[in-house]
Design a protein around this motif. Sequence first.
Motif, PDB file in Angstrom:
ATOM      1  N   ARG A 128       0.842  -1.211   0.000  1.00  0.00           N
ATOM      2  CA  ARG A 128       0.000   0.000   0.000  1.00  0.00           C
ATOM      3  C   ARG A 128       0.872   1.253   0.000  1.00  0.00           C
ATOM      4  NH1 ARG A 128      -3.300  -0.014   4.977  1.00  0.00           N
ATOM      5  NH2 ARG A 128      -4.303  -1.732   3.910  1.00  0.00           N
ATOM      6  N   LEU A 129       1.921   1.207   0.805  1.00  0.00           N
ATOM      7  CA  LEU A 129       2.820   2.365   0.898  1.00  0.00           C
ATOM      8  C   LEU A 129       3.532   2.614  -0.431  1.00  0.00           C
ATOM      9  CD1 LEU A 129       4.159   4.531   2.635  1.00  0.00           C
ATOM     10  CD2 LEU A 129       5.733   2.774   3.500  1.00  0.00           C
ATOM     11  N   ALA A 130       3.971   1.540  -1.071  1.00  0.00           N
ATOM     12  CA  ALA A 130       4.648   1.694  -2.373  1.00  0.00           C
ATOM     13  C   ALA A 130       3.685   2.283  -3.400  1.00  0.00           C
ATOM     14  CB  ALA A 130       5.169   0.341  -2.855  1.00  0.00           C
ATOM     15  N   ARG A 131       2.438   1.834  -3.343  1.00  0.00           N
ATOM     16  CA  ARG A 131       1.441   2.383  -4.276  1.00  0.00           C
ATOM     17  C   ARG A 131       1.173   3.858  -3.954  1.00  0.00           C
ATOM     18  NH1 ARG A 131      -2.545  -2.964  -4.410  1.00  0.00           N
ATOM     19  NH2 ARG A 131      -1.943  -3.656  -6.492  1.00  0.00           N
ATOM     20  N   GLY A 132       1.106   4.168  -2.682  1.00  0.00           N
ATOM     21  CA  GLY A 132       0.869   5.571  -2.295  1.00  0.00           C
ATOM     22  C   GLY A 132       2.030   6.469  -2.700  1.00  0.00           C
ATOM     23  N   PHE A 133       3.231   5.964  -2.560  1.00  0.00           N
ATOM     24  CA  PHE A 133       4.426   6.755  -2.862  1.00  0.00           C
ATOM     25  C   PHE A 133       4.563   7.005  -4.359  1.00  0.00           C
ATOM     26  CE2 PHE A 133       8.995   7.207  -3.752  1.00  0.00           C
ATOM     27  CZ  PHE A 133       9.337   8.233  -2.874  1.00  0.00           C
ATOM     28  N   ASN A 234      12.813   2.478 -13.567  1.00  0.00           N
ATOM     29  CA  ASN A 234      11.440   2.697 -14.028  1.00  0.00           C
ATOM     30  C   ASN A 234      10.580   3.455 -13.011  1.00  0.00           C
ATOM     31  OD1 ASN A 234      10.960   1.071 -16.702  1.00  0.00           O
ATOM     32  ND2 ASN A 234      12.303  -0.202 -15.436  1.00  0.00           N
ATOM     33  N   GLY A 235      11.217   4.041 -12.017  1.00  0.00           N
ATOM     34  CA  GLY A 235      10.461   4.831 -11.035  1.00  0.00           C
ATOM     35  C   GLY A 235       9.621   3.998 -10.082  1.00  0.00           C
ATOM     36  N   ALA A 236       9.961   2.712  -9.957  1.00  0.00           N
ATOM     37  CA  ALA A 236       9.219   1.832  -9.036  1.00  0.00           C
ATOM     38  C   ALA A 236      10.088   1.527  -7.811  1.00  0.00           C
ATOM     39  CB  ALA A 236       8.841   0.542  -9.754  1.00  0.00           C
ATOM     40  N   LEU A 237       9.484   0.908  -6.798  1.00  0.00           N
ATOM     41  CA  LEU A 237      10.222   0.540  -5.587  1.00  0.00           C
ATOM     42  C   LEU A 237      10.456  -0.972  -5.545  1.00  0.00           C
ATOM     43  CD1 LEU A 237       8.410   2.640  -2.816  1.00  0.00           C
ATOM     44  CD2 LEU A 237      10.250   3.333  -4.362  1.00  0.00           C
ATOM     45  N   LEU A 238      11.492  -1.372  -4.804  1.00  0.00           N
ATOM     46  CA  LEU A 238      11.709  -2.802  -4.538  1.00  0.00           C
ATOM     47  C   LEU A 238      11.365  -3.078  -3.079  1.00  0.00           C
ATOM     48  CD1 LEU A 238      12.690  -5.639  -5.330  1.00  0.00           C
ATOM     49  CD2 LEU A 238      14.964  -4.964  -4.544  1.00  0.00           C
ATOM     50  N   ILE A 239      10.443  -4.019  -2.886  1.00  0.00           N
ATOM     51  CA  ILE A 239      10.136  -4.488  -1.526  1.00  0.00           C
ATOM     52  C   ILE A 239      10.790  -5.846  -1.353  1.00  0.00           C
ATOM     53  CG2 ILE A 239       8.338  -5.165   0.103  1.00  0.00           C
ATOM     54  CD1 ILE A 239       6.374  -3.415  -1.474  1.00  0.00           C
ATOM     55  N   PRO A 271      17.216  -2.422  -1.054  1.00  0.00           N
ATOM     56  CA  PRO A 271      15.782  -2.370  -1.322  1.00  0.00           C
ATOM     57  C   PRO A 271      15.216  -1.068  -0.738  1.00  0.00           C
ATOM     58  CG  PRO A 271      16.339  -4.192   0.173  1.00  0.00           C
ATOM     59  CD  PRO A 271      17.574  -3.403  -0.026  1.00  0.00           C
ATOM     60  N   ASP A 272      14.066  -0.635  -1.229  1.00  0.00           N
ATOM     61  CA  ASP A 272      13.461   0.590  -0.695  1.00  0.00           C
ATOM     62  C   ASP A 272      12.683   0.300   0.583  1.00  0.00           C
ATOM     63  OD1 ASP A 272      14.016   2.451  -3.067  1.00  0.00           O
ATOM     64  OD2 ASP A 272      13.170   0.645  -3.978  1.00  0.00           O
ATOM     65  N   LEU A 273      12.027  -0.861   0.595  1.00  0.00           N
ATOM     66  CA  LEU A 273      11.270  -1.277   1.777  1.00  0.00           C
ATOM     67  C   LEU A 273      11.590  -2.734   2.073  1.00  0.00           C
ATOM     68  CD1 LEU A 273       7.746   0.249   0.935  1.00  0.00           C
ATOM     69  CD2 LEU A 273       9.363   1.085   2.653  1.00  0.00           C
TER      70      LEU A 273
END
Length: 438
Positions: A128-133, A234-239, A271-273
């Motif tokens: 959810r946090l990655a989507r919000g960010f 690509n502007g995405a995060l890695l969990i 990783p970001d999270l």
Amino acid sequence: MTTHSPASAALFARALTVTPGGVNSPVRAFRSVGGTPRFMASGRGAWITDVDGKHYVDLVGSWGPMILGHSHPDVIAAVTDAVSRGLSFGTPGEGEVLLAEEIVRRVAPVEQVRLVSSGTEATMSAVRLARGFTKRTKVVKFAGCYHGHVDALLASAGSGVATLALPDSAGVPATTTADVIVVPYNDIAAVELAFSKYGDEIACVITEAAAANMGVVPPLPGFNKMLAEIAHRNGALLISDEVMTGFRLSRAGMYGLEAAGLDPVAQGWAPDLLTFGKVIGGGLPVGAFGGRADVMALLAPEGPVYQAGTLSGNPVATAAGLANLRGLNDTVYAHLNETANTVGRLVSDALYAAGVPNRLQRAGNLFSIFFTAEQVFNYDDAREQESFRYAAFFHSMLDAGIYLPPSAFEAWFVSAAHDDLALQQIADALPAAAAAAA
Ligand code: PLP
């Protein structure tokens, strides 16, 4: 298959009338191996005892938390002390600050962390946090990786979903999984392809730091680092889901192993999270997610991403987790590695001696045995093993007093308390079990 467990059988019969399948989590049922689940009454060190009074060397360890062994005196003392002061206040308390500090101290990419009550909550909240960010919706996950029973993440999941051979879960709306792109584990080309198709819609890639819910399938050298690079490009995060591996494989989990240079290709990334559970609860319900401070800052009450929990940071659970973490030092990690190596080799050698092709796969001190001669790189490979052999092997070991995961698709867990006596009992049980699997 023999059952000399009348008390377990009687409890199971009662459980079946009041609880679906007689268990409160599917992997506890003996669905893929058959027979009556053993109801445990107590545990000490490497041993657990069922309600019939039979003792077992435990190679499940409550699926990960009991890394110091059962009833470790420091953990019990910390819990007893916390209990004596009250069970829950619904206010901040010192224990949760201490546990958060301990996590932040150990895992470099974690600048801030939030405590929850399970691994499922941790991964659900991280997504959810990655989507919000990112203000994007799509999620890339790997077939055979399990991230708890989060609706969207049950697509091609491992663990009980793999054991029961379910493609997905009923009850999950297609609209939920429509935003999840499932790709094969260890397949960078497939990840690149997903990003080339949906790049600016993908919020995050979520991966087990080392896959351990389809059996243990370590990432290929550099795989996790490449995931971070592709996501970031690509502007995405890695969990990185370290619910299973966190604080088990090293002081800083799988990330710690990679960052320490055991995988030279993987140095210099983060990783970001990250998500945690199991070990940080010491046997009580705790999960956590944490990472970059600028991402974590989006969580309520600071930011717009809502996340909450009545029992989050519970004083008794955080006391158990903190004591568990404090018991983990270099000596313990060395013992865990050596024990995993010894047990894994004993099992593999015994199976080979009985003519059963098998493959021992390890990620640090997590390991499992696949009933195939081929190396397993992903979920398709894992499902090709001769898992039918596992039931006879499992029950022979169980009868000899060794408690293994009741599924060929689960990791095996050793603890700091597994000593020579426990190893000898395992070694003694193996020839008959290997013959039964042949
Ligand atoms: N993520 C991983 C990698 C896990 O192994 C698990 C549980 O086994 C979870 C998440 C879910 O954790 P929990 O069962 O505490 O909800």
